[in-house]
Design an enzyme around this catalytic site. Structure first.
Site, PDB file in Angstrom:
ATOM      1  N   ASP A  50      14.328  -0.940   1.644  1.00 41.21           N
ATOM      2  CA  ASP A  50      14.984  -1.108   2.939  1.00 41.21           C
ATOM      3  C   ASP A  50      15.997  -2.260   2.796  1.00 41.21           C
ATOM      4  O   ASP A  50      17.109  -2.052   2.302  1.00 41.21           O
ATOM      5  CB  ASP A  50      13.864  -1.397   3.954  1.00 41.21           C
ATOM      6  CG  ASP A  50      14.316  -1.360   5.393  1.00 41.21           C
ATOM      7  OD1 ASP A  50      15.518  -1.531   5.637  1.00 41.21           O
ATOM      8  OD2 ASP A  50      13.480  -1.183   6.284  1.00 41.21           O
ATOM      9  N   ASP A  64       3.388   3.781   6.627  1.00 36.57           N
ATOM     10  CA  ASP A  64       2.685   3.630   7.907  1.00 36.57           C
ATOM     11  C   ASP A  64       3.581   3.188   9.054  1.00 36.57           C
ATOM     12  O   ASP A  64       4.682   2.679   8.843  1.00 36.57           O
ATOM     13  CB  ASP A  64       1.598   2.562   7.779  1.00 36.57           C
ATOM     14  CG  ASP A  64       2.188   1.155   7.733  1.00 36.57           C
ATOM     15  OD1 ASP A  64       3.022   0.905   6.849  1.00 36.57           O
ATOM     16  OD2 ASP A  64       1.846   0.333   8.599  1.00 36.57           O
ATOM     17  N   GLU A 117       7.875   2.431  -5.892  1.00 34.70           N
ATOM     18  CA  GLU A 117       7.900   1.931  -4.512  1.00 34.70           C
ATOM     19  C   GLU A 117       8.130   3.109  -3.562  1.00 34.70           C
ATOM     20  O   GLU A 117       8.789   4.095  -3.929  1.00 34.70           O
ATOM     21  CB  GLU A 117       9.039   0.903  -4.413  1.00 34.70           C
ATOM     22  CG  GLU A 117       9.249   0.253  -3.087  1.00 34.70           C
ATOM     23  CD  GLU A 117       8.053  -0.534  -2.545  1.00 34.70           C
ATOM     24  OE1 GLU A 117       7.008   0.102  -2.304  1.00 34.70           O
ATOM     25  OE2 GLU A 117       8.179  -1.739  -2.328  1.00 34.70           O
ATOM     26  N   ASP A 118       7.586   3.010  -2.370  1.00 30.75           N
ATOM     27  CA  ASP A 118       7.809   4.094  -1.407  1.00 30.75           C
ATOM     28  C   ASP A 118       9.190   4.030  -0.789  1.00 30.75           C
ATOM     29  O   ASP A 118       9.867   5.042  -0.654  1.00 30.75           O
ATOM     30  CB  ASP A 118       6.722   4.077  -0.304  1.00 30.75           C
ATOM     31  CG  ASP A 118       6.599   2.727   0.382  1.00 30.75           C
ATOM     32  OD1 ASP A 118       7.083   1.726  -0.184  1.00 30.75           O
ATOM     33  OD2 ASP A 118       6.022   2.667   1.475  1.00 30.75           O
ATOM     34  N   ARG A 130       0.788  -1.197   0.000  1.00 32.06           N
ATOM     35  CA  ARG A 130       0.000   0.000   0.000  1.00 32.06           C
ATOM     36  C   ARG A 130       0.838   1.273   0.000  1.00 32.06           C
ATOM     37  O   ARG A 130       0.369   2.343  -0.366  1.00 32.06           O
ATOM     38  CB  ARG A 130      -0.892   0.005   1.262  1.00 32.06           C
ATOM     39  CG  ARG A 130      -2.048  -0.968   1.147  1.00 32.06           C
ATOM     40  CD  ARG A 130      -2.766  -1.139   2.491  1.00 32.06           C
ATOM     41  NE  ARG A 130      -2.087  -2.182   3.259  1.00 32.06           N
ATOM     42  CZ  ARG A 130      -2.535  -2.619   4.447  1.00 32.06           C
ATOM     43  NH1 ARG A 130      -3.610  -2.073   4.988  1.00 32.06           N
ATOM     44  NH2 ARG A 130      -1.918  -3.577   5.062  1.00 32.06           N
ATOM     45  N   GLY A 131       2.072   1.151   0.465  1.00 32.88           N
ATOM     46  CA  GLY A 131       2.900   2.326   0.743  1.00 32.88           C
ATOM     47  C   GLY A 131       3.091   3.324  -0.396  1.00 32.88           C
ATOM     48  O   GLY A 131       3.311   4.504  -0.152  1.00 32.88           O
ATOM     49  N   LYS A 172      17.114   3.350   1.942  1.00 28.81           N
ATOM     50  CA  LYS A 172      17.934   3.207   3.154  1.00 28.81           C
ATOM     51  C   LYS A 172      19.090   2.275   2.829  1.00 28.81           C
ATOM     52  O   LYS A 172      19.028   1.077   3.133  1.00 28.81           O
ATOM     53  CB  LYS A 172      17.099   2.540   4.254  1.00 28.81           C
ATOM     54  CG  LYS A 172      16.254   3.439   5.104  1.00 28.81           C
ATOM     55  CD  LYS A 172      15.742   2.592   6.275  1.00 28.81           C
ATOM     56  CE  LYS A 172      14.535   3.200   6.922  1.00 28.81           C
ATOM     57  NZ  LYS A 172      13.967   2.305   7.938  1.00 28.81           N
ATOM     58  N   PHE A 214      13.114   4.924  11.478  1.00 28.51           N
ATOM     59  CA  PHE A 214      11.785   4.426  11.142  1.00 28.51           C
ATOM     60  C   PHE A 214      10.946   5.602  10.667  1.00 28.51           C
ATOM     61  O   PHE A 214      10.671   6.517  11.442  1.00 28.51           O
ATOM     62  CB  PHE A 214      11.125   3.714  12.325  1.00 28.51           C
ATOM     63  CG  PHE A 214       9.996   2.843  11.870  1.00 28.51           C
ATOM     64  CD1 PHE A 214      10.230   1.508  11.541  1.00 28.51           C
ATOM     65  CD2 PHE A 214       8.722   3.355  11.710  1.00 28.51           C
ATOM     66  CE1 PHE A 214       9.195   0.698  11.069  1.00 28.51           C
ATOM     67  CE2 PHE A 214       7.688   2.559  11.237  1.00 28.51           C
ATOM     68  CZ  PHE A 214       7.925   1.231  10.921  1.00 28.51           C
ATOM     69  N   VAL A 215      10.565   5.598   9.385  1.00 30.94           N
ATOM     70  CA  VAL A 215       9.871   6.750   8.814  1.00 30.94           C
ATOM     71  C   VAL A 215       8.392   6.453   8.565  1.00 30.94           C
ATOM     72  O   VAL A 215       8.000   5.308   8.357  1.00 30.94           O
ATOM     73  CB  VAL A 215      10.541   7.236   7.503  1.00 30.94           C
ATOM     74  CG1 VAL A 215      11.902   7.843   7.792  1.00 30.94           C
ATOM     75  CG2 VAL A 215      10.653   6.125   6.477  1.00 30.94           C
ATOM     76  N   ARG A 241      -0.183   7.136   7.335  1.00 33.18           N
ATOM     77  CA  ARG A 241       0.009   7.151   5.885  1.00 33.18           C
ATOM     78  C   ARG A 241      -0.449   8.489   5.306  1.00 33.18           C
ATOM     79  O   ARG A 241      -0.024   8.899   4.230  1.00 33.18           O
ATOM     80  CB  ARG A 241      -0.800   6.029   5.222  1.00 33.18           C
ATOM     81  CG  ARG A 241      -0.313   4.619   5.538  1.00 33.18           C
ATOM     82  CD  ARG A 241      -1.027   3.622   4.637  1.00 33.18           C
ATOM     83  NE  ARG A 241      -0.917   2.255   5.101  1.00 33.18           N
ATOM     84  CZ  ARG A 241       0.063   1.407   4.761  1.00 33.18           C
ATOM     85  NH1 ARG A 241       1.034   1.815   3.981  1.00 33.18           N
ATOM     86  NH2 ARG A 241       0.069   0.182   5.199  1.00 33.18           N
TER      87      ARG A 241
END
Ligand code: PRP
Length: 180
Positions: A106, A162, A102-103, A46-47, A134, A155-156, A168
């Site tokens: 990681d 989210d 993509e958001d 969903r990001g 990241k 942690f963003v 979000r």
């Protein structure tokens, strides 16, 4: 104190900086795909839903939009390393030019799995655009052609991302300050 939660959120990237970066990414993407008749832009749910919405509106070329939902995290800050396909694409990508949106990248496991799955469907050309990267967390190598912002191992949340399904809808990217 953030109204949605009992933890603090500090702004990391403002809404204005995001908008400027999205505009510039769209210019670069448009140039790269200038000979493409119709680009398929795929958002990973969903990001990516906020980022893809802004990005496609800055693209001055014919685009189709499709979505895929994969999951690699539960409602915690830990990565499970598992990638599950929850929702597949509606359309075919064989012989087509594809942009995966993509958001955040990681560990890289999600994008690595999605790229190998979609490559097997024979796209003509497939490139990745991620808003955040990241690099210090990477466990598998992934080729990401466009990155909005490189960020440290924080942690963003916000702009689609989210924490336990909340935040979000923040217009900016913030970092969660863990409870003491
Ligand atoms: C997040 C994010 C990426 C992935 C990145 O998705 O949107 O898809 O994790 O992590 P990785 O590089 O370590 O694989 P998440 O599973 O939290 O789902 P969401 O997009 O629905 O929030």
């Amino acid at each position: 104190m953030d109204p949605q939660s009992d933890y603090e959120i500090d702004e990391l990237i403002s809404a204005k900086s995001i908008a400027a970066r999205v505009e510039s990414l769209a210019k670069d993407i448009g140039t790269y795909f200038e000979n493409t008749e119709k680009l398929i832009v795929i958002g990973l749910l969903r990001g990516s839903f906020v980022f893809i919405a802004d990005l496609v509106r800055e693209l001055e070329m014919p685009v189709e939009v499709d979505f895929m939902e994969v999951s690699s995290y539960g409602d915690t800050m830990e990565s499970s390393r598992e990638v599950r396909i929850l929702k597949d694409l509606r359309g075919e990508i064989e012989g087509r030019d594809v942009l995966l949106v993509e958001d955040i990248i990681d560990t890289g496991h999600t994008m690595h799995h999605v790229l190998s799955l979609l490559q097997s469907r024979g796209p003509k050309k497939m490139e990745v655009c991620a808003l955040l990267d990241k690099p210090s967390r990477r466990e598998v190598k992934v080729d990401v052609r466009w990155i909005g912002f490189e960020i440290p191992d924080e942690f963003v949340v916000g702009y689609g991302i989210d924490y336990a399904q909340l935040n979000r809808n923040l217009a900016y990217i913030g970092k969660v300050r863990p409870p003491n």
